[in-house]
Enzyme design. Structure first.
Site, PDB file in Angstrom:
ATOM      1  N   LYS A 191      38.252  35.197  39.235  1.00  0.00           N
ATOM      2  CA  LYS A 191      39.120  35.377  40.402  1.00  0.00           C
ATOM      3  C   LYS A 191      38.764  34.426  41.546  1.00  0.00           C
ATOM      4  O   LYS A 191      39.549  34.277  42.481  1.00  0.00           O
ATOM      5  CB  LYS A 191      39.090  36.824  40.885  1.00  0.00           C
ATOM      6  CG  LYS A 191      37.781  37.299  41.464  1.00  0.00           C
ATOM      7  CD  LYS A 191      37.899  38.744  41.928  1.00  0.00           C
ATOM      8  CE  LYS A 191      36.601  39.239  42.559  1.00  0.00           C
ATOM      9  NZ  LYS A 191      36.732  40.635  43.042  1.00  0.00           N
ATOM     10  N   ASP A 192      37.588  33.772  41.481  1.00  0.00           N
ATOM     11  CA  ASP A 192      37.184  32.811  42.499  1.00  0.00           C
ATOM     12  C   ASP A 192      37.634  31.386  42.173  1.00  0.00           C
ATOM     13  O   ASP A 192      37.421  30.473  42.976  1.00  0.00           O
ATOM     14  CB  ASP A 192      35.659  32.806  42.668  1.00  0.00           C
ATOM     15  CG  ASP A 192      35.135  34.088  43.288  1.00  0.00           C
ATOM     16  OD1 ASP A 192      35.888  34.767  43.997  1.00  0.00           O
ATOM     17  OD2 ASP A 192      33.947  34.411  43.047  1.00  0.00           O
TER      18      ASP A 192
ATOM     19  N   ARG B  75      44.630  40.909  49.818  1.00  0.00           N
ATOM     20  CA  ARG B  75      45.314  41.790  48.858  1.00  0.00           C
ATOM     21  C   ARG B  75      44.900  43.239  49.073  1.00  0.00           C
ATOM     22  O   ARG B  75      45.754  44.135  49.168  1.00  0.00           O
ATOM     23  CB  ARG B  75      44.959  41.356  47.425  1.00  0.00           C
ATOM     24  CG  ARG B  75      45.451  42.306  46.336  1.00  0.00           C
ATOM     25  CD  ARG B  75      44.892  41.914  44.968  1.00  0.00           C
ATOM     26  NE  ARG B  75      43.452  42.058  44.893  1.00  0.00           N
ATOM     27  CZ  ARG B  75      42.822  43.188  44.572  1.00  0.00           C
ATOM     28  NH1 ARG B  75      43.514  44.293  44.325  1.00  0.00           N
ATOM     29  NH2 ARG B  75      41.502  43.234  44.508  1.00  0.00           N
ATOM     30  N   ARG B  76      43.597  43.491  49.141  1.00  0.00           N
ATOM     31  CA  ARG B  76      43.116  44.856  49.328  1.00  0.00           C
ATOM     32  C   ARG B  76      43.546  45.432  50.675  1.00  0.00           C
ATOM     33  O   ARG B  76      43.854  46.621  50.787  1.00  0.00           O
ATOM     34  CB  ARG B  76      41.599  44.909  49.182  1.00  0.00           C
ATOM     35  CG  ARG B  76      41.117  44.732  47.752  1.00  0.00           C
ATOM     36  CD  ARG B  76      39.617  44.552  47.676  1.00  0.00           C
ATOM     37  NE  ARG B  76      39.153  44.438  46.293  1.00  0.00           N
ATOM     38  CZ  ARG B  76      38.022  43.855  45.936  1.00  0.00           C
ATOM     39  NH1 ARG B  76      37.224  43.329  46.859  1.00  0.00           N
ATOM     40  NH2 ARG B  76      37.674  43.794  44.661  1.00  0.00           N
TER      41      ARG B  76
ATOM     42  N   ARG C 237      32.385  40.307  54.660  1.00  0.00           N
ATOM     43  CA  ARG C 237      31.961  39.200  53.825  1.00  0.00           C
ATOM     44  C   ARG C 237      30.528  39.419  53.367  1.00  0.00           C
ATOM     45  O   ARG C 237      29.804  40.244  53.891  1.00  0.00           O
ATOM     46  CB  ARG C 237      32.036  37.874  54.611  1.00  0.00           C
ATOM     47  CG  ARG C 237      33.443  37.365  54.919  1.00  0.00           C
ATOM     48  CD  ARG C 237      34.169  36.849  53.701  1.00  0.00           C
ATOM     49  NE  ARG C 237      33.336  36.001  52.863  1.00  0.00           N
ATOM     50  CZ  ARG C 237      33.042  34.737  53.112  1.00  0.00           C
ATOM     51  NH1 ARG C 237      33.493  34.142  54.191  1.00  0.00           N
ATOM     52  NH2 ARG C 237      32.290  34.037  52.269  1.00  0.00           N
TER      53      ARG C 237
ATOM     54  N   ARG D 263      27.337  43.616  51.481  1.00  0.00           N
ATOM     55  CA  ARG D 263      28.527  44.356  51.926  1.00  0.00           C
ATOM     56  C   ARG D 263      28.257  45.856  51.950  1.00  0.00           C
ATOM     57  O   ARG D 263      28.706  46.563  52.867  1.00  0.00           O
ATOM     58  CB  ARG D 263      29.716  44.019  51.018  1.00  0.00           C
ATOM     59  CG  ARG D 263      30.352  42.683  51.368  1.00  0.00           C
ATOM     60  CD  ARG D 263      31.550  42.385  50.507  1.00  0.00           C
ATOM     61  NE  ARG D 263      31.166  41.803  49.221  1.00  0.00           N
ATOM     62  CZ  ARG D 263      32.003  41.598  48.218  1.00  0.00           C
ATOM     63  NH1 ARG D 263      33.271  41.975  48.317  1.00  0.00           N
ATOM     64  NH2 ARG D 263      31.578  41.040  47.106  1.00  0.00           N
TER      65      ARG D 263
ATOM     66  N   CYS E 278      44.182  31.730  48.414  1.00  0.00           N
ATOM     67  CA  CYS E 278      43.259  32.853  48.576  1.00  0.00           C
ATOM     68  C   CYS E 278      43.708  33.818  49.667  1.00  0.00           C
ATOM     69  O   CYS E 278      43.203  34.929  49.763  1.00  0.00           O
ATOM     70  CB  CYS E 278      41.842  32.350  48.866  1.00  0.00           C
ATOM     71  SG  CYS E 278      41.719  31.341  50.358  1.00  0.00           S
TER      72      CYS E 278
END
Length: 313
Positions: free
Chosen positions: A90-91, A134-135, A153, A159, A256
């Site tokens: 996903k990165d 997105r979240r 971040r 986190r 992104c």
């Protein structure tokens, strides 16, 4: 390759990245007992710039899209310091420069997002921390107008520590795959001596990020020896699903900072792709679902884009 029967894995230095590099090394050594494998840690722009939201890092650093997490690894591939770069898929930008390729992926882990709260059965009223656009959008749809969102971040342990250290924060969202790979997932646990509760979120409401739960391997397109090694450990199902999801992103022109989720699953001899997109001009997300044959994942991604474009008018 540095020498016959040897291979150097390039990885970021976070605990999760190292765990994923260990997974790749184990898979290579199991498949090729004669192969000598070692790792080299590379520090990327995305790791260095944790002072601003993720969506702003590329703009400030002059790096295209999600290249903030792979640019330095690609430089190491080009100058021969490493033979393969291991990434959370996903990165990885949806399109790579022609010098590089993604010939292989490992089996996909659980794709769910996980809600981490300081109280059980949190009602969604308060402050949620997440660095994912997105979240953020999906959480606002799911929990309602009482929800406030702040940027978060750092690597996974960081986190979690930030969540419990900030008294005004009520919850955070992280990927279940990362938590499990680090041995940190539990329905109830402690972070820095503080009780937290972890609840998987339904994929129907929180459609994952493209490639979520997949570990991908990047190498030079011209390096046929390394490509052959990597193709020998590729998980076909995850590879097909990842291809379909990434093709959808290419046609959408997503970056992104695009609020989009897309998740492909194999059902029998078909791939089913479901996507959720938050268009700037709409109050509610647009959700689509398409099906297609296993051997045409990239065509399915394009089909999904066309269906979305028709819904958007």
């Amino acid at each position: 390759m540095k020498a016959d029967k040897s291979l150097v894995i390039g990885t970021r230095g976070s605990a999760l990245a190292l765990a994923q590099a260990d997974m790749l090394q184990a898979a290579l050594e199991a498949r090729y007992p004669e192969l000598s494998v070692r790792r080299e840690i590379i520090h990327t722009t995305g790791d260095k710039r944790t002072d601003v939201p993720l969506a702003d890092v590329a703009k400030l650093s002059g790096v295209v899209d999600k290249g903030i997490f792979i640019k330095e690894l690609e430089y190491a591939l080009l100058d021969g310091r490493i033979d393969v770069a291991v990434h959370s898929l996903k990165d990885v930008p949806s399109e790579l420069s022609e010098e590089f390729c993604l010939p292989s992926v490992l089996p996909r882990a659980d794709v769910q997002d996980v809600l981490i709260t300081k109280v059980p059965n949190w009602d969604g009223c308060g402050v949620l921390a997440t660095g994912s656009v997105r979240r953020q959008m999906m959480a606002k749809t799911y929990f309602g107008k009482k929800l406030q969102v702040v940027d978060l971040r750092g690597n996974v342990p960081t986190r979690l520590s930030k969540l419990v250290a900030n008294q005004d924060w009520n919850a955070a969202i992280l990927a279940k795959a990362g938590l499990e790979r680090l041995g940190l997932y539990a329905p109830q646990t402690q972070v820095d001596g503080i009780n937290v509760w972890m609840t998987p979120l339904p994929t129907e409401s929180f459609i994952p990020a493209v490639g979520q739960g997949i570990v991908g391997m990047e190498c030079l397109a011209s390096n046929t020896v390394v490509r052959s090694y990597l193709e020998g450990i590729c998980d076909t199902n995850a590879f097909v699903c990842g291809k379909a999801e990434r093709a959808f992103l290419v046609h959408l022109g997503a970056t992104c900072s695009t609020p989009v989720g897309v998740y492909a699953q194999i059902e029998g001899d078909e791939v089913v792709l479901r996507a959720c997109y938050y268009a700037p001009s709409r109050a509610l997300p647009v959700i689509i679902e398409v099906r297609g044959p296993l051997n045409e994942p990239e065509s399915l991604g394009y089909k999904a884009y066309k269906v979305l474009a028709e819904k958007l008018g």
